[in-house]
Design a protein around this motif. Structure first.
Motif, PDB file in Angstrom:
ATOM      1  N   SER A 173       0.092  12.376  -7.520  1.00  0.00           N
ATOM      2  CA  SER A 173       1.312  11.659  -7.871  1.00  0.00           C
ATOM      3  C   SER A 173       1.027  10.559  -8.887  1.00  0.00           C
ATOM      4  O   SER A 173       1.781  10.367  -9.832  1.00  0.00           O
ATOM      5  N   GLY A 174      -0.047   9.819  -8.668  1.00  0.00           N
ATOM      6  CA  GLY A 174      -0.397   8.766  -9.616  1.00  0.00           C
ATOM      7  C   GLY A 174       0.698   7.750  -9.802  1.00  0.00           C
ATOM      8  O   GLY A 174       0.997   7.358 -10.915  1.00  0.00           O
ATOM      9  N   THR A 175       1.305   7.337  -8.713  1.00  0.00           N
ATOM     10  CA  THR A 175       2.476   6.461  -8.803  1.00  0.00           C
ATOM     11  C   THR A 175       2.064   4.997  -8.786  1.00  0.00           C
ATOM     12  O   THR A 175       1.269   4.566  -7.963  1.00  0.00           O
ATOM     13  N   ASP A 176       2.633   4.240  -9.737  1.00  0.00           N
ATOM     14  CA  ASP A 176       2.404   2.796  -9.774  1.00  0.00           C
ATOM     15  C   ASP A 176       3.437   2.123  -8.889  1.00  0.00           C
ATOM     16  O   ASP A 176       4.628   2.398  -8.996  1.00  0.00           O
ATOM     17  N   CYS A 177       2.978   1.224  -8.006  1.00  0.00           N
ATOM     18  CA  CYS A 177       3.885   0.532  -7.088  1.00  0.00           C
ATOM     19  C   CYS A 177       3.620  -0.963  -7.178  1.00  0.00           C
ATOM     20  O   CYS A 177       2.474  -1.411  -7.040  1.00  0.00           O
ATOM     21  N   HIS A 178       4.648  -1.774  -7.429  1.00  0.00           N
ATOM     22  CA  HIS A 178       4.470  -3.214  -7.561  1.00  0.00           C
ATOM     23  C   HIS A 178       5.713  -3.928  -7.015  1.00  0.00           C
ATOM     24  O   HIS A 178       6.745  -3.304  -6.772  1.00  0.00           O
ATOM     25  N   ALA A 179       5.577  -5.225  -6.818  1.00  0.00           N
ATOM     26  CA  ALA A 179       6.674  -6.041  -6.281  1.00  0.00           C
ATOM     27  C   ALA A 179       7.072  -7.083  -7.312  1.00  0.00           C
ATOM     28  O   ALA A 179       6.231  -7.574  -8.083  1.00  0.00           O
ATOM     29  N   HIS A 212       6.417   9.906   0.411  1.00  0.00           N
ATOM     30  CA  HIS A 212       5.737   8.721  -0.094  1.00  0.00           C
ATOM     31  C   HIS A 212       5.867   7.634   0.975  1.00  0.00           C
ATOM     32  O   HIS A 212       6.982   7.281   1.362  1.00  0.00           O
ATOM     33  N   ILE A 213       4.747   7.122   1.461  1.00  0.00           N
ATOM     34  CA  ILE A 213       4.743   6.178   2.582  1.00  0.00           C
ATOM     35  C   ILE A 213       4.362   4.795   2.065  1.00  0.00           C
ATOM     36  O   ILE A 213       3.298   4.607   1.470  1.00  0.00           O
ATOM     37  N   ASN A 220       0.869  -1.182   0.000  1.00  0.00           N
ATOM     38  CA  ASN A 220       0.000   0.000   0.000  1.00  0.00           C
ATOM     39  C   ASN A 220       0.900   1.225   0.000  1.00  0.00           C
ATOM     40  O   ASN A 220       1.698   1.420   0.929  1.00  0.00           O
ATOM     41  N   LEU A 221       0.818   2.056  -1.056  1.00  0.00           N
ATOM     42  CA  LEU A 221       1.635   3.251  -1.185  1.00  0.00           C
ATOM     43  C   LEU A 221       0.765   4.480  -1.001  1.00  0.00           C
ATOM     44  O   LEU A 221      -0.225   4.652  -1.709  1.00  0.00           O
ATOM     45  N   SER A 222       1.122   5.339  -0.037  1.00  0.00           N
ATOM     46  CA  SER A 222       0.447   6.618   0.160  1.00  0.00           C
ATOM     47  C   SER A 222       1.331   7.707  -0.419  1.00  0.00           C
ATOM     48  O   SER A 222       2.435   7.954   0.086  1.00  0.00           O
TER      49      SER A 222
END
Length: 1141
Positions: free
Chosen positions: A671-677, A697-698, A664-666
């Motif tokens: 920002s519209g940031t894509d975060c994946h692993a 960015h949390i 979960n990225l705050s």
């Protein structure tokens, strides 16, 4: 230590310092014993300096080089004594750090403890290991190594790793005592580490008794976990060269003797003693163990006197008691013995038991038991009467257990009466009635219950009955359910001595199986069974099973057995090694249960669910615990990440068990940031995102829906740097000289965050530089070129060249100013009101222009006078008008020479020995009369003057000080009591020579006596005395005054005989003025100075010379005695008037 910590340390010593304070005090007292001195408390025991001087004299073996006050009364005498003691130490090579007279006088415990440790380390520990005064740190290390090596064979393989807590149990101390003197403490290896205080006392006492080592440390302090290292090392150092003071005997347990009444017989609740004699057995630990007949330990008390130990115990129950005596864990002769413990005679305590009291068979021997263990000692009488008369009795007595066995054989069937008496009294329950029957022995019947396990409705049950030895009898078996109806039972022969019994339960519930032999009950003949319905294991429902339980967190699941037919539930959870976990089962009623357990690791677990030891269909099942706390998240969270720069977080889940990673990225709005692993390798993941805007960015992670403790992670994102806003300035980017440091600045404060990179290169070689941040975004760069020609300076910010980069400074040849030499005292310091001078040598500098300027304090610019001595040598003189800092600037061709500008400080030199105090007020005084003296500080430099006057009872006397001219003072005070007064003159925090001055004060006479000796020196003596001592004093006083040329002075009057040519009235006036009748008598300025002894004492402290100087000054200033008297009287009246106001 901060000031507040220092205050707290002084106000309330920490526990370790209190222990050190006591230990060091005892160490000091041990050193002071030869002089019968003792210090009660270090904080005040050294205050007057007397104990300190005696201590250091004994340690250094050097007497005090100067006289000291043995009974000081005032502070200054005490401070001088302390200074003498410290000087003895420094003269002996002791380096004292941060401690002075006032620290000891004021009782600064931190510094006092440090001083005592320095003495211990230097005069005790260093002496022991180096044979003399050496490096204390090395000696301390040698002491630690020696002690550690000496006691390396501690019990149970233990070792000493420190000199604090490893000594708390006392075992290490006892081991060291035994190692230093074998045979002095051999029981060290059998000590219980939990008996800390007793162990410590044992070691300290043995060391004192056998080695003469004093107890400078208490056992209670040694076992304290807060004991400090220095206290232990101080005590241990005493053992280094200790030798036995007594004859030591090797430990020999075979020399021990045990004797006394308590080794044979004892009585319940009666104290009993015996003795153990250890004469000749050497030192050792004596252990005594007593066990009663039930195996319980019996308490005891031990008293030791010399080599004999008395053991007293009080038995609580009768019966044999077993004793075991050991010495150093070794057996001793006759150390294992048994004592018979008897109870007081009480027939009511007799206990009877056995088959012979219940039933018997004709012509078959039987017996019963009579237990007299708690009945005391008495005679047993047994009478048995049957249908045929009295039956013979055979009684066997076991003395150890106090139990009788009574045998008899009935000869006829019928009732038998048994009467038992003990100590003449019938035992409770007599007579006993026993029925004797024919020769059928139901007691021989054995029931084999195999086949009766888990009875179920409709299942045939069977068991066997063995009749061997039971005689010819009739076997009868009944089975009755809880409804009262009997079941059909079939009995068949297996062989002539064994029967098989069969029956089939028809209803669930309780059933009783009863077996008799010829109508008589048999052993274990009543058997209760619980018949159950057939089990339906498919009806068992297990729910709420968490396949990924959290490690360390209780996990619950439900089991519903209500339709199975049994609630005999068993849950077992095993780890991968087959070890069971603790499981808690809560019965909710009606066949419903809740099972709870806590996983301890991420190893898989097998869950077994059984009903009546039968696995249900789903059992066993496997669960996989997880531990999110084991997840490691790695990222440079302190880094300022830039917008558009990919952020990567390394996630290590190898120790967390199998689970699902959630992200979960705050991010800031917009920002519209894509975060994946993504998986990098098994158990290693990378969380990736690219921020599109600045701000925090949390990142929060979950694992199988459980929060990961290593998160949240805050990523600080900053805007990209504006390299065009970077400004580079300074001479260093344009020009420079070989060997001279060139400097330029870089201002990136408006450019935003970014990394700064600066490189400098000469025509041939690069130059290492490191930017130094001198402000927020402002940097200074310096470099020193070693070759002339064009250099290149490249400046990059955020990996981009800044405007103007690369810069090309031109480096010129080295300046010849480096060859100019300036020297002289005028470049080092100065004295206000004088001229400074120095010299300049330009021989090696070639042609050039020399310039010199002076910058004084407060912006002044003293003008230098430059004189050319030779072609290349100059003399420079400049004035120093006031105290303060001065800068001397010397340039050659406008370039500063080496070390220019020169910084120096001008100040007035300070010399307290140059302060001169003179006047009659420092010699004698009269109660209520003004006493005067002068203080001249002109030759001592600037400083504060402090004057204190107190009488012999420590009462402060008001003092008036008036400055008559710069650094010259008139001082006056009025004595209030006819006691000696002490005048302390302190200049710039230093006592002047002779201070404190002792002033003899007399009671105020009824009238003021004027002998007419103002401004003069007079000696009154006796010409007719028969005392050889007085004649001797006169000769030596004359010699003393002649050595000082007093007899040649204009203010000296010839010696005045007091017994020739002088009437009684005049003589009495002189005696009254002096207050004594003792000759010779010295008067200066019409004031009594003293007799010969007083004058010698004044001469030793330099006071006599001051008084003589004062008198000469007064005589010169006042041409006649009359003028002197008038001037002095006017001055006295003025001062008295001012004091009265």
């Amino acid at each position: 230590m901060s000031d507040s910590e220092e205050e707290n340390f002084q106000a309330e010593l920490p526990e370790w310092a209190q222990i050190q304070r006591k230990t060091f005090t005892r160490w000091c007292n041990q050193q002071l014993k030869p002089r019968s001195l003792e210090i009660e408390d270090l904080q005040v025991g050294l205050k007057d300096g007397v104990n300190l001087i005696n201590l250091v004299e004994l340690l250094t073996q050097h007497a005090s080089p100067t006289r000291y006050t043995k009974k000081p009364r005032i502070k200054m005498q005490m401070m001088e004594n302390i200074g003498i003691g410290l000087k003895i130490l420094t003269d002996d090579g002791i380096k004292l750090v941060n401690i002075g007279n006032s620290d000891i006088y004021e009782g600064n415990m931190k510094l006092i403890l440090g001083l005592i440790w320095t003495l211990i380390l230097h005069y005790q520990i260093s002496m022991e290991f180096e044979g003399g005064k050496g490096d204390g740190g090395s000696a301390k290390k040698q002491l630690q190594d020696w002690a550690t090596d000496l006691i390396k064979n501690l019990p149970d393989g233990k070792s000493v790793r420190n000199f604090t807590t490893d000594w708390n149990d006392g075992v290490a101390l006892c081991c060291m005592v035994e190692a230093v003197a074998p045979g002095l403490c051999p029981e060290y290896n059998s000590l219980d580490p939990n008996d800390k205080l007793e162990n410590a006392r044992l070691g300290l006492e043995r060391a004192e008794q056998g080695l003469g080592v004093p107890k400078i440390i208490e056992a209670e302090d040694l076992v304290n976990p807060n004991i400090d290292e220095l206290s232990v090392l101080t005590y241990v150092s005493l053992l280094k060269n200790a030798t036995p003071t007594i004859d030591l005997v090797p430990s020999d347990p075979f020399k021990i003797k045990i004797y006394g009444p308590g080794t044979e017989t004892a009585w319940v609740n009666t104290p009993t003693q015996f003795f153990i004699d250890t004469t000749g057995a050497g030192y050792g630990k004596l252990d005594v163990e007593i066990k009663d007949c039930q195996g319980n330990s019996v308490p005891m008390e031990l008293w030791k006197k010399d080599n004999e130990t008395k053991v007293q115990y009080t038995p609580k129950i009768p019966g044999p008691h077993r004793f075991n005596v050991t010495y150093n864990k070794n057996e001793v002769p006759n150390g294992k013995f048994t004592v018979k413990v008897l109870a007081p005679t009480d027939s009511s305590k007799i206990v009877l038991s056995g088959d012979g009291l219940e039933k018997a068979f004709v012509n078959k021997p039987t017996h019963f038991f009579v237990d007299a263990a708690e009945a005391g000692v008495g005679d047993l009488s047994v009478t048995i009467v049957g249908p045929g008369g009295k039956i013979p009795v055979d009684t066997v007595f076991d003395e150890d257990s106090m139990k009788y066995t009574v045998h008899y054989t009935p000869d006829k069937a019928g009732p038998v009466l048994i009467t038992v008496k003990y100590a003449g009294n019938e035992v409770d329950g007599c007579p006993f009635h026993v029925d004797v029957v024919d020769d059928v022995d139901p007691l021989k019947i054995k029931i084999l219950t195999k086949g009766l396990e888990s009875p179920v409705v409709g299942k045939e049950m069977k068991f066997a009955v063995c009749t061997v030895g039971a005689g010819n009898g009739d076997l009868k078996v009944t089975v009755v359910g809880d409804d009262g109806h009997p079941l059909k039972v079939t009995i068949g022969d297996i062989d002539p001595d064994n029967k098989e019994v069969k029956f089939t339960p028809e209803h669930p519930g309780k059933h009783r199986v009863s077996v008799t032999w010829s109508g008589q009950p048999v052993p274990d003949g009543d058997i209760d069974l619980e018949v159950k319905k057939p089990l339906d294991l498919l009806a068992c429902i297990v729910s709420d099973v968490n396949t990924n339980p959290l490690v360390g967190t209780p996990t619950h699941f439900s089991v519903d057995c209500s339709k199975v037919g049994s609630d005999d539930l068993k849950v077992e959870i095993l780890d991968s090694n087959g070890a069971p976990l603790e499981v808690t089962i809560d019965n909710l009623g009606s066949g419903r249960f809740t099972a709870s357990y806590t996983a301890q690791s991420v190893d898989p677990l097998k869950v077994h669910v059984k009903i009546e030891d039968n696995h249900i269909p789903s059992s066993p099942t496997t669960v996989h615990p997880i531990d999110p706390s084991k997840i490691i998240v790695t990222v440079d969270s302190d880094k300022d990440w830039k917008v558009g720069e990919q952020v990567e977080l390394a996630v290590d889940i190898t120790g967390a068990g199998p689970g699902q990673l959630g992200i979960n990225l705050s991010a800031p709005p917009g920002s519209g940031t894509d975060c994946h692993a993504k998986e990098v390798s098994p158990g290693h993941m990378t969380v990736v995102f690219t921020p599109s805007s600045s701000g925090d960015h949390i990142v929060n992670l979950t694992y199988s829906d459980n929060n990961v403790p290593a998160t949240p992670v805050v990523i600080k994102v900053v805007p990209r740097a504006d390299v065009k806003a970077v400004i580079v300035s300074g001479d260093g980017i344009r020009e420079g000289q070989v060997g001279k440091t060139a400097v330029f600045t870089i201002d990136a404060s408006a450019a935003g965050p970014g990394d700064l990179d600066v490189k400098v290169r000469g025509p041939k070689n690069p130059i290492d530089v490191t930017p130094v941040e001198i402000g927020d975004g402002l940097y200074e760069v310096s470099y020193t070129p070693s070759e002339e020609g064009s250099h290149i300076i490249a400046v990059k910010y955020a990996d981009q060249h800044v405007p103007g980069s690369a810069f090309r400074p031109q480096i010129a040849k080295a300046s010849s100013a480096d060859d100019v030499v300036a020297y002289g005292k005028g470049l080092e310091g100065g004295i206000p009101g004088t001229d400074n001078e120095f010299y300049v040598d330009t021989t090696k500098a070639g042609d050039g222009d020399l310039k010199i300027t002076i910058e004084g304090p407060d912006g002044t610019s003293p003008a230098p006078e430059v004189t050319k001595i030779t072609e290349h040598h100059y003399k420079v003189v400049y004035p120093v008008p006031k105290e303060g800092d001065y800068n001397v600037n010397i340039t050659w061709n406008d370039i500063h020479i080496h070390k220019s500008p020169f910084n120096l400080n001008a100040r007035t030199p300070f010399n307290p020995s140059s302060v001169l105090a003179t006047g009659p007020g420092l010699m004698h005084g009269i109660v209520g009369k003004l006493s005067l003296f002068e203080v001249d500080c002109r030759a001592a430099g600037n400083g504060p003057l402090n004057i204190n006057v107190e009488d012999d009872d420590h009462n402060l006397i008001p003092v008036k000080v008036s400055e008559t001219q710069p650094n010259c003072y008139d001082v006056s005070f009025v004595p209030t009591t006819p006691l000696p007064h002490f005048v302390t003159v302190n200049y710039n925090d230093f006592n002047i020579k002779g201070s404190p001055f002792k002033v003899n004060v007399m009671a105020r006479p009824e009238k003021d006596i004027n002998l007419g000796g103002e401004g003069k020196i007079r000696v009154y003596y006796s010409t007719t005395t028969s005392s050889e001592k007085i004649r001797h004093n006169c000769r030596f006083l004359q010699s003393l005054l002649e050595r000082k040329k007093v007899h040649l002075r204009e203010d000296f009057e010839p010696w005045i005989p007091i017994d020739i040519g002088m009437d009684r009235e005049e003589r009495n006036r002189i005696f009254e003025k002096a207050g004594v009748r003792k000759t010779p008598m010295l008067f200066i300025d019409d004031q009594y100075v003293g007799d010969y002894d007083d004058v010698v004492e004044l001469d030793e402290i330099g006071e006599l010379d001051r008084l003589l100087s004062y008198c000469a000054l007064k005589y010169r200033n006042l041409k006649t005695v009359e003028e002197a008297r008038k001037a002095d009287e006017i001055l006295r009246r003025q001062m008295e008037a001012e004091l009265e106001q």
